[in-house]
Design a protein around this motif. Structure first.
Motif, PDB file in Angstrom:
ATOM      1  N   MET A   1      72.042  14.669 -51.835  1.00  0.00           N
ATOM      2  CA  MET A   1      71.318  15.886 -51.503  1.00  0.00           C
ATOM      3  C   MET A   1      72.252  16.774 -50.692  1.00  0.00           C
ATOM      4  O   MET A   1      72.981  16.292 -49.828  1.00  0.00           O
ATOM      5  CB  MET A   1      70.071  15.530 -50.698  1.00  0.00           C
ATOM      6  CG  MET A   1      69.189  16.706 -50.423  1.00  0.00           C
ATOM      7  SD  MET A   1      67.661  16.284 -49.547  1.00  0.00           S
ATOM      8  CE  MET A   1      66.904  15.141 -50.667  1.00  0.00           C
ATOM      9  N   ARG A   2      72.214  18.092 -50.978  1.00  0.00           N
ATOM     10  CA  ARG A   2      73.041  19.065 -50.258  1.00  0.00           C
ATOM     11  C   ARG A   2      72.170  20.264 -49.873  1.00  0.00           C
ATOM     12  O   ARG A   2      71.181  20.556 -50.535  1.00  0.00           O
ATOM     13  CB  ARG A   2      74.170  19.573 -51.162  1.00  0.00           C
ATOM     14  CG  ARG A   2      75.125  18.517 -51.630  1.00  0.00           C
ATOM     15  CD  ARG A   2      76.214  19.085 -52.536  1.00  0.00           C
ATOM     16  NE  ARG A   2      75.782  20.016 -53.555  1.00  0.00           N
ATOM     17  CZ  ARG A   2      75.325  19.667 -54.775  1.00  0.00           C
ATOM     18  NH1 ARG A   2      75.221  18.410 -55.100  1.00  0.00           N
ATOM     19  NH2 ARG A   2      74.971  20.584 -55.646  1.00  0.00           N
ATOM     20  N   ILE A   3      72.571  20.963 -48.836  1.00  0.00           N
ATOM     21  CA  ILE A   3      71.882  22.205 -48.485  1.00  0.00           C
ATOM     22  C   ILE A   3      72.374  23.276 -49.435  1.00  0.00           C
ATOM     23  O   ILE A   3      73.574  23.516 -49.557  1.00  0.00           O
ATOM     24  CB  ILE A   3      72.163  22.599 -47.022  1.00  0.00           C
ATOM     25  CG1 ILE A   3      71.624  21.518 -46.086  1.00  0.00           C
ATOM     26  CG2 ILE A   3      71.553  23.960 -46.711  1.00  0.00           C
ATOM     27  CD1 ILE A   3      72.040  21.704 -44.649  1.00  0.00           C
ATOM     28  N   HIS A   4      71.459  23.923 -50.117  1.00  0.00           N
ATOM     29  CA  HIS A   4      71.804  24.975 -51.077  1.00  0.00           C
ATOM     30  C   HIS A   4      71.661  26.359 -50.443  1.00  0.00           C
ATOM     31  O   HIS A   4      72.554  27.191 -50.540  1.00  0.00           O
ATOM     32  CB  HIS A   4      70.917  24.848 -52.316  1.00  0.00           C
ATOM     33  CG  HIS A   4      71.095  25.952 -53.305  1.00  0.00           C
ATOM     34  ND1 HIS A   4      72.278  26.161 -53.972  1.00  0.00           N
ATOM     35  CD2 HIS A   4      70.260  26.920 -53.729  1.00  0.00           C
ATOM     36  CE1 HIS A   4      72.157  27.212 -54.766  1.00  0.00           C
ATOM     37  NE2 HIS A   4      70.943  27.692 -54.635  1.00  0.00           N
ATOM     38  N   VAL A   5      70.500  26.600 -49.822  1.00  0.00           N
ATOM     39  CA  VAL A   5      70.217  27.888 -49.193  1.00  0.00           C
ATOM     40  C   VAL A   5      69.543  27.624 -47.851  1.00  0.00           C
ATOM     41  O   VAL A   5      68.690  26.752 -47.729  1.00  0.00           O
ATOM     42  CB  VAL A   5      69.260  28.756 -50.048  1.00  0.00           C
ATOM     43  CG1 VAL A   5      68.899  30.048 -49.333  1.00  0.00           C
ATOM     44  CG2 VAL A   5      69.850  29.062 -51.412  1.00  0.00           C
ATOM     45  N   THR A   6      69.954  28.378 -46.849  1.00  0.00           N
ATOM     46  CA  THR A   6      69.251  28.412 -45.575  1.00  0.00           C
ATOM     47  C   THR A   6      69.053  29.886 -45.252  1.00  0.00           C
ATOM     48  O   THR A   6      69.631  30.739 -45.931  1.00  0.00           O
ATOM     49  CB  THR A   6      70.010  27.652 -44.475  1.00  0.00           C
ATOM     50  OG1 THR A   6      69.172  27.536 -43.325  1.00  0.00           O
ATOM     51  CG2 THR A   6      71.315  28.329 -44.133  1.00  0.00           C
ATOM     52  N   SER A   7      68.239  30.210 -44.280  1.00  0.00           N
ATOM     53  CA  SER A   7      67.934  31.629 -44.085  1.00  0.00           C
ATOM     54  C   SER A   7      67.881  32.020 -42.620  1.00  0.00           C
ATOM     55  O   SER A   7      67.721  31.186 -41.738  1.00  0.00           O
ATOM     56  CB  SER A   7      66.603  31.983 -44.750  1.00  0.00           C
ATOM     57  OG  SER A   7      65.546  31.268 -44.155  1.00  0.00           O
ATOM     58  N   VAL A   8      68.044  33.322 -42.403  1.00  0.00           N
ATOM     59  CA  VAL A   8      67.730  33.966 -41.138  1.00  0.00           C
ATOM     60  C   VAL A   8      66.785  35.113 -41.474  1.00  0.00           C
ATOM     61  O   VAL A   8      66.931  35.762 -42.512  1.00  0.00           O
ATOM     62  CB  VAL A   8      68.973  34.495 -40.377  1.00  0.00           C
ATOM     63  CG1 VAL A   8      69.822  33.356 -39.859  1.00  0.00           C
ATOM     64  CG2 VAL A   8      69.785  35.445 -41.203  1.00  0.00           C
ATOM     65  N   PHE A   9      65.800  35.321 -40.622  1.00  0.00           N
ATOM     66  CA  PHE A   9      64.863  36.416 -40.825  1.00  0.00           C
ATOM     67  C   PHE A   9      65.466  37.697 -40.273  1.00  0.00           C
ATOM     68  O   PHE A   9      65.977  37.707 -39.151  1.00  0.00           O
ATOM     69  CB  PHE A   9      63.531  36.127 -40.120  1.00  0.00           C
ATOM     70  CG  PHE A   9      62.762  35.006 -40.747  1.00  0.00           C
ATOM     71  CD1 PHE A   9      62.127  35.187 -41.968  1.00  0.00           C
ATOM     72  CD2 PHE A   9      62.678  33.768 -40.131  1.00  0.00           C
ATOM     73  CE1 PHE A   9      61.410  34.150 -42.559  1.00  0.00           C
ATOM     74  CE2 PHE A   9      61.967  32.733 -40.704  1.00  0.00           C
ATOM     75  CZ  PHE A   9      61.330  32.918 -41.925  1.00  0.00           C
ATOM     76  N   VAL A  10      65.390  38.770 -41.043  1.00  0.00           N
ATOM     77  CA  VAL A  10      65.965  40.055 -40.630  1.00  0.00           C
ATOM     78  C   VAL A  10      64.941  41.160 -40.835  1.00  0.00           C
ATOM     79  O   VAL A  10      64.150  41.124 -41.767  1.00  0.00           O
ATOM     80  CB  VAL A  10      67.264  40.367 -41.417  1.00  0.00           C
ATOM     81  CG1 VAL A  10      68.319  39.293 -41.148  1.00  0.00           C
ATOM     82  CG2 VAL A  10      67.024  40.506 -42.906  1.00  0.00           C
ATOM     83  N   GLU A  11      64.959  42.144 -39.920  1.00  0.00           N
ATOM     84  CA  GLU A  11      64.032  43.269 -40.026  1.00  0.00           C
ATOM     85  C   GLU A  11      64.433  44.220 -41.144  1.00  0.00           C
ATOM     86  O   GLU A  11      63.584  44.816 -41.789  1.00  0.00           O
ATOM     87  CB  GLU A  11      63.959  44.046 -38.705  1.00  0.00           C
ATOM     88  CG  GLU A  11      63.209  43.343 -37.601  1.00  0.00           C
ATOM     89  CD  GLU A  11      64.104  42.459 -36.751  1.00  0.00           C
ATOM     90  OE1 GLU A  11      65.322  42.680 -36.722  1.00  0.00           O
ATOM     91  OE2 GLU A  11      63.571  41.527 -36.118  1.00  0.00           O
ATOM     92  N   ASP A  12      65.715  44.391 -41.366  1.00  0.00           N
ATOM     93  CA  ASP A  12      66.228  45.367 -42.323  1.00  0.00           C
ATOM     94  C   ASP A  12      67.329  44.690 -43.132  1.00  0.00           C
ATOM     95  O   ASP A  12      68.412  44.418 -42.617  1.00  0.00           O
ATOM     96  CB  ASP A  12      66.770  46.577 -41.556  1.00  0.00           C
ATOM     97  CG  ASP A  12      67.312  47.675 -42.443  1.00  0.00           C
ATOM     98  OD1 ASP A  12      68.023  47.378 -43.423  1.00  0.00           O
ATOM     99  OD2 ASP A  12      67.045  48.848 -42.130  1.00  0.00           O
ATOM    100  N   GLN A  13      67.043  44.416 -44.407  1.00  0.00           N
ATOM    101  CA  GLN A  13      68.010  43.686 -45.219  1.00  0.00           C
ATOM    102  C   GLN A  13      69.316  44.446 -45.421  1.00  0.00           C
ATOM    103  O   GLN A  13      70.382  43.834 -45.445  1.00  0.00           O
ATOM    104  CB  GLN A  13      67.400  43.321 -46.580  1.00  0.00           C
ATOM    105  CG  GLN A  13      66.393  42.189 -46.486  1.00  0.00           C
ATOM    106  CD  GLN A  13      65.902  41.780 -47.845  1.00  0.00           C
ATOM    107  OE1 GLN A  13      65.293  42.581 -48.549  1.00  0.00           O
ATOM    108  NE2 GLN A  13      66.157  40.532 -48.205  1.00  0.00           N
ATOM    109  N   GLU A  14      69.253  45.749 -45.553  1.00  0.00           N
ATOM    110  CA  GLU A  14      70.483  46.527 -45.760  1.00  0.00           C
ATOM    111  C   GLU A  14      71.358  46.496 -44.508  1.00  0.00           C
ATOM    112  O   GLU A  14      72.578  46.315 -44.595  1.00  0.00           O
ATOM    113  CB  GLU A  14      70.144  47.972 -46.162  1.00  0.00           C
ATOM    114  CG  GLU A  14      71.320  48.724 -46.735  1.00  0.00           C
ATOM    115  CD  GLU A  14      71.936  48.074 -47.964  1.00  0.00           C
ATOM    116  OE1 GLU A  14      73.180  48.095 -48.070  1.00  0.00           O
ATOM    117  OE2 GLU A  14      71.207  47.519 -48.809  1.00  0.00           O
ATOM    118  N   GLN A  15      70.749  46.659 -43.348  1.00  0.00           N
ATOM    119  CA  GLN A  15      71.486  46.560 -42.085  1.00  0.00           C
ATOM    120  C   GLN A  15      72.090  45.166 -41.949  1.00  0.00           C
ATOM    121  O   GLN A  15      73.243  45.008 -41.536  1.00  0.00           O
ATOM    122  CB  GLN A  15      70.574  46.862 -40.902  1.00  0.00           C
ATOM    123  CG  GLN A  15      71.233  46.653 -39.553  1.00  0.00           C
ATOM    124  CD  GLN A  15      70.267  46.836 -38.387  1.00  0.00           C
ATOM    125  OE1 GLN A  15      69.219  47.449 -38.514  1.00  0.00           O
ATOM    126  NE2 GLN A  15      70.618  46.282 -37.248  1.00  0.00           N
TER     127      GLN A  15
END
Length: 130
Positions: A1-15
């Protein structure tokens, strides 16, 4: 098993895309419109283009703002990125205007620094001497 995607929450995706690519040096991997202005927007390290993806995830869910606020108030990074030389990366990023909440700190064989990603998150950079 490997980590494929992890995330951070952002207010503005373009920024967030600009910060994570232009400042931190990641490269865009996926940019798929999801409707309502949201995108499946991921970045990767240029050193590992097929490695773990970081999803710049919209902060739209009602649980996200209090979660992010609590982490920042407690000084807890949302993610940690490995670098070869924390003091050098600190100087490079500070020269680009990045704000740090923790300057380089060495604890045993680990050196860390913590920065503000301009998107509501604290991000740790780390080097583990080995």
């Amino acid at each position: 098993m490997r980590i494929h995607v992890t995330s951070v929450f952002v207010e503005d995706q373009e920024q967030a895309l600009r910060f994570y690519t232009d400042v931190l040096g990641f490269v865009r991997k996926n940019d798929v419109p999801l409707g309502g202005g949201a995108r499946w927007l991921t970045v990767v390290s240029p050193e590992a283009p097929d490695g773990t993806e970081l999803l710049l995830e919209p902060s739209g869910h009602p649980a996200v703002p209090p979660y992010k606020t609590a982490l920042v108030e407690d000084g807890i990074p949302a993610a940690s990125f490995a670098v070869d030389d924390v003091p050098a990366e600190f100087e490079r990023l500070r020269g680009l205007g990045v704000v740090f909440t923790q300057e380089p700190l060495t604890m045993g064989h680990v050196t860390t620094a913590v920065l503000d990603d301009t998107c509501g998150n604290l991000i740790q950079i780390v080097h583990v001497a080995g």
